[in-house]
Motif scaffolding. Structure first.
Motif, PDB file in Angstrom:
ATOM      1  N   UNK A 175       0.836  -1.211   0.000  1.00 12.20           N
ATOM      2  CA  UNK A 175       0.000   0.000   0.000  1.00 12.20           C
ATOM      3  C   UNK A 175       0.870   1.260   0.000  1.00 12.20           C
ATOM      4  N   UNK A 176       1.977   1.212   0.752  1.00 14.93           N
ATOM      5  CA  UNK A 176       2.873   2.382   0.804  1.00 14.93           C
ATOM      6  C   UNK A 176       3.567   2.588  -0.542  1.00 14.93           C
ATOM      7  N   UNK A 177       3.984   1.486  -1.177  1.00 14.25           N
ATOM      8  CA  UNK A 177       4.652   1.600  -2.483  1.00 14.25           C
ATOM      9  C   UNK A 177       3.694   2.276  -3.469  1.00 14.25           C
ATOM     10  N   UNK A 178       2.424   1.877  -3.399  1.00 18.99           N
ATOM     11  CA  UNK A 178       1.398   2.446  -4.297  1.00 18.99           C
ATOM     12  C   UNK A 178       1.213   3.944  -4.020  1.00 18.99           C
ATOM     13  N   UNK A 179       1.032   4.313  -2.742  1.00 19.95           N
ATOM     14  CA  UNK A 179       0.750   5.725  -2.452  1.00 19.95           C
ATOM     15  C   UNK A 179       1.978   6.617  -2.658  1.00 19.95           C
ATOM     16  N   UNK A 180       3.176   6.055  -2.502  1.00 21.75           N
ATOM     17  CA  UNK A 180       4.391   6.864  -2.685  1.00 21.75           C
ATOM     18  C   UNK A 180       4.900   6.819  -4.121  1.00 21.75           C
ATOM     19  N   UNK A 181       4.305   5.968  -4.951  1.00 21.12           N
ATOM     20  CA  UNK A 181       4.745   5.833  -6.345  1.00 21.12           C
ATOM     21  C   UNK A 181       6.125   5.200  -6.435  1.00 21.12           C
ATOM     22  N   UNK A 182       6.403   4.231  -5.576  1.00 23.64           N
ATOM     23  CA  UNK A 182       7.722   3.555  -5.584  1.00 23.64           C
ATOM     24  C   UNK A 182       7.542   2.114  -6.056  1.00 23.64           C
ATOM     25  N   UNK A 183       8.589   1.613  -6.721  1.00 24.35           N
ATOM     26  CA  UNK A 183       8.454   0.237  -7.203  1.00 24.35           C
ATOM     27  C   UNK A 183       8.997  -0.731  -6.147  1.00 24.35           C
ATOM     28  N   UNK A 184       8.281  -1.868  -6.043  1.00 25.62           N
ATOM     29  CA  UNK A 184       8.660  -2.871  -5.049  1.00 25.62           C
ATOM     30  C   UNK A 184       9.914  -3.596  -5.518  1.00 25.62           C
ATOM     31  N   UNK A 185      10.716  -3.966  -4.556  1.00 22.17           N
ATOM     32  CA  UNK A 185      11.947  -4.739  -4.780  1.00 22.17           C
ATOM     33  C   UNK A 185      13.082  -3.941  -5.417  1.00 22.17           C
ATOM     34  N   UNK A 186      12.804  -2.782  -6.039  1.00 18.73           N
ATOM     35  CA  UNK A 186      13.952  -1.973  -6.477  1.00 18.73           C
ATOM     36  C   UNK A 186      14.074  -0.749  -5.566  1.00 18.73           C
ATOM     37  N   UNK A 187      12.918  -0.101  -5.283  1.00 10.15           N
ATOM     38  CA  UNK A 187      12.984   1.083  -4.410  1.00 10.15           C
ATOM     39  C   UNK A 187      12.528   0.757  -2.976  1.00 10.15           C
ATOM     40  N   UNK A 188      11.366   0.126  -2.842  1.00  8.76           N
ATOM     41  CA  UNK A 188      10.890  -0.234  -1.500  1.00  8.76           C
ATOM     42  C   UNK A 188      11.023  -1.741  -1.312  1.00  8.76           C
ATOM     43  N   UNK A 189      11.877  -2.108  -0.381  1.00 11.71           N
ATOM     44  CA  UNK A 189      12.116  -3.533  -0.088  1.00 11.71           C
ATOM     45  C   UNK A 189      11.190  -3.919   1.062  1.00 11.71           C
ATOM     46  N   UNK A 190      10.400  -4.973   0.862  1.00 11.90           N
ATOM     47  CA  UNK A 190       9.446  -5.320   1.924  1.00 11.90           C
ATOM     48  C   UNK A 190       9.668  -6.740   2.437  1.00 11.90           C
ATOM     49  N   UNK A 191       8.966  -7.094   3.479  1.00 11.19           N
ATOM     50  CA  UNK A 191       9.059  -8.420   4.117  1.00 11.19           C
ATOM     51  C   UNK A 191       7.746  -9.148   3.896  1.00 11.19           C
ATOM     52  N   UNK A 192       7.594 -10.363   4.432  1.00 14.80           N
ATOM     53  CA  UNK A 192       6.393 -11.127   4.107  1.00 14.80           C
ATOM     54  C   UNK A 192       5.449 -11.351   5.290  1.00 14.80           C
ATOM     55  N   UNK A 193       5.528 -10.503   6.304  1.00 15.13           N
ATOM     56  CA  UNK A 193       4.611 -10.657   7.436  1.00 15.13           C
ATOM     57  C   UNK A 193       3.235 -10.106   7.113  1.00 15.13           C
ATOM     58  N   UNK A 194       2.211 -10.645   7.792  1.00 14.50           N
ATOM     59  CA  UNK A 194       0.869 -10.023   7.666  1.00 14.50           C
ATOM     60  C   UNK A 194       0.185 -10.043   9.027  1.00 14.50           C
ATOM     61  N   UNK A 195      -0.819  -9.206   9.147  1.00 10.24           N
ATOM     62  CA  UNK A 195      -1.665  -9.199  10.338  1.00 10.24           C
ATOM     63  C   UNK A 195      -2.779 -10.203  10.080  1.00 10.24           C
ATOM     64  N   UNK A 196      -2.953 -11.177  10.987  1.00  8.26           N
ATOM     65  CA  UNK A 196      -3.956 -12.227  10.763  1.00  8.26           C
ATOM     66  C   UNK A 196      -5.385 -11.710  10.868  1.00  8.26           C
ATOM     67  N   UNK A 197      -5.549 -10.489  11.337  1.00  4.26           N
ATOM     68  CA  UNK A 197      -6.889  -9.886  11.387  1.00  4.26           C
ATOM     69  C   UNK A 197      -7.187  -9.193  10.053  1.00  4.26           C
ATOM     70  N   UNK A 198      -6.256  -8.373   9.597  1.00  2.99           N
ATOM     71  CA  UNK A 198      -6.528  -7.539   8.416  1.00  2.99           C
ATOM     72  C   UNK A 198      -6.290  -8.246   7.087  1.00  2.99           C
ATOM     73  N   UNK A 199      -5.468  -9.302   7.078  1.00  5.29           N
ATOM     74  CA  UNK A 199      -5.197  -9.930   5.773  1.00  5.29           C
ATOM     75  C   UNK A 199      -6.370 -10.778   5.280  1.00  5.29           C
ATOM     76  N   UNK A 200      -7.406 -10.958   6.129  1.00  3.47           N
ATOM     77  CA  UNK A 200      -8.527 -11.829   5.738  1.00  3.47           C
ATOM     78  C   UNK A 200      -9.727 -11.075   5.171  1.00  3.47           C
TER      79      UNK A 200
END
Ligand code: 13P
Ligand code: SF4
Length: 348
Positions: free
Chosen positions: A191-216
């Motif tokens: 969501x942050x990559x989208x709102x900031x206009x950054x590309x994933x894996x080249x500009x914004x590096x992320x991890x694979x965790x999720x919140x078990x409440x919100x990811x459903x």
């Protein structure tokens, strides 16, 4: 410690106080109010005696937030107020990473967590060794870490962020660095990559965790709710999936969601998040109408009035939050960097 006993009159007035705070509008009947009053009266008396405060995250049970909490808010507000409190003891109405944050900011105070199992799926998704490996893979990229992480992970990070300030802080980091690491929430990262206009894996590096409440939460349900409740304003927490976030009227943290409800007029509001926020919103805004697509956080709901009373009456060593001094000092630095950047009003 000798148990404090309220008189029948004190109990009746405590029951009336809880009733006046709006608990009946959430389904509390007379018996529920009397049961809660016997606990809240004792907790409030013990709080005074022990110079304790109870911060309450908005996902906590309403009888905690309305009956015994000294301050209520999102992760950012609670961290900020914990840094300022003069109390001797902090009994945290929330989950472990929040209580650890309070301890990091107040190493000299006693911090008690009433439910030892009150963890968080995001916090459990990453270790300090994972952070060090990410840093080695992306040298020079600052690590911005969501507050929903352990003290050790915070200590290995450059700056902490919360849902209330992640976008602002990341913008400031990108002003100085071509690449930023954001951990551990994968969906919030997208969501942050989208709102900031950054590309994933080249500009914004992320991890694979999720919140078990919100990811459903199911994006397909959004169109149905819009048909069933014309004019409804739909607000989603930033931990929800990008496919859901794309369909809603507001995305942010719990503090931002409450502010949006307060400042707008709509026939209905739907808060796509943990159910506690909707309950609090119903009490705070009794003239507004709320429709529900919410889920319970099994960790947040482990804390209840009996467990709060227990740790105030007779805390066990395992209730106390301890953070090794070297870890706490580094984690505090990353939290202080958050306070500085979040409050920074200088133009970019
Ligand atoms: P905020 O209240 O800071 O938005 O955080 C939500 C959350 O999931 C806390 O566990
Ligand atoms: Fe963790 Fe999600 Fe529960 Fe918040 S709601 S404590 S992020 S599992």
């Amino acid at each position: 410690m000798k148990k404090l006993e309220p008189t029948a009159r004190q109990l009746k007035s405590e029951r009336d106080r809880l009733s006046s705070l709006g608990l009946p509008s959430l389904g509390f009947c007379d018996r529920d109010l009397r049961t809660a009053a016997a606990l809240t009266w004792r907790i409030n008396a013990l709080k005074k005696l022990k110079r304790a405060v109870i911060p309450g995250h908005v996902y906590q049970r309403p009888e905690i937030l309305l009956g015994v909490a000294d301050f209520v808010g999102d992760s950012y507000k609670l961290a900020k107020l914990c840094a300022q409190t003069q109390a001797k003891t902090i009994v945290f109405g929330g989950v472990r990473f929040m209580a650890e944050t309070a301890k990091i900011l107040n190493p000299e105070k006693t911090v008690l967590l009433p439910a030892s199992g009150a963890g968080c799926s995001l916090s459990e998704s990453i270790t300090a060794a994972d952070v060090r490996a990410l840093k080695a893979r992306h040298p020079g990229a600052p690590v911005a870490t969501y507050i929903n992480t352990s003290a050790e992970v915070k200590a290995a990070s450059d700056v902490i962020v919360t849902s209330a300030n992640a976008e602002k802080i990341l913008k400031r980091l990108f002003a100085k660095h071509p690449q930023v690491i954001f951990i551990p929430d994968e969906l919030m990262g997208k969501n942050l990559a989208q709102s900031l206009g950054k590309s994933l894996e080249t500009e914004l590096i992320i991890w694979r965790g999720t919140c078990i409440v919100h990811d459903k939460f199911d994006p397909f349900a959004i169109a149905l709710y819009r048909k069933r409740y014309p004019g409804v304003k739909i607000l989603a927490h930033a931990e929800c999936s990008p496919s859901l976030v794309a369909l809603v009227d507001f995305v942010g943290g719990t503090g931002g969601m409450m502010e949006y409800v307060e400042k707008t007029e709509a026939p209905y509001y739907m808060l796509v998040t943990e159910c506690g926020l909707g309950e609090l919103a119903r009490v705070r805004f009794p003239d507004k109408k709320f429709v529900f697509m919410c889920r319970l956080c099994p960790y947040m709901k482990l804390v209840d009035l009996p467990s709060i009373l227990r740790v105030l009456e007779k805390p066990e060593p395992s209730d106390a939050i301890e953070v090794p001094a070297d870890v706490a000092a580094k984690a505090k630095g990353a939290l202080q960097r958050m306070f500085e950047l979040a409050e920074d009003t200088a133009p970019l």
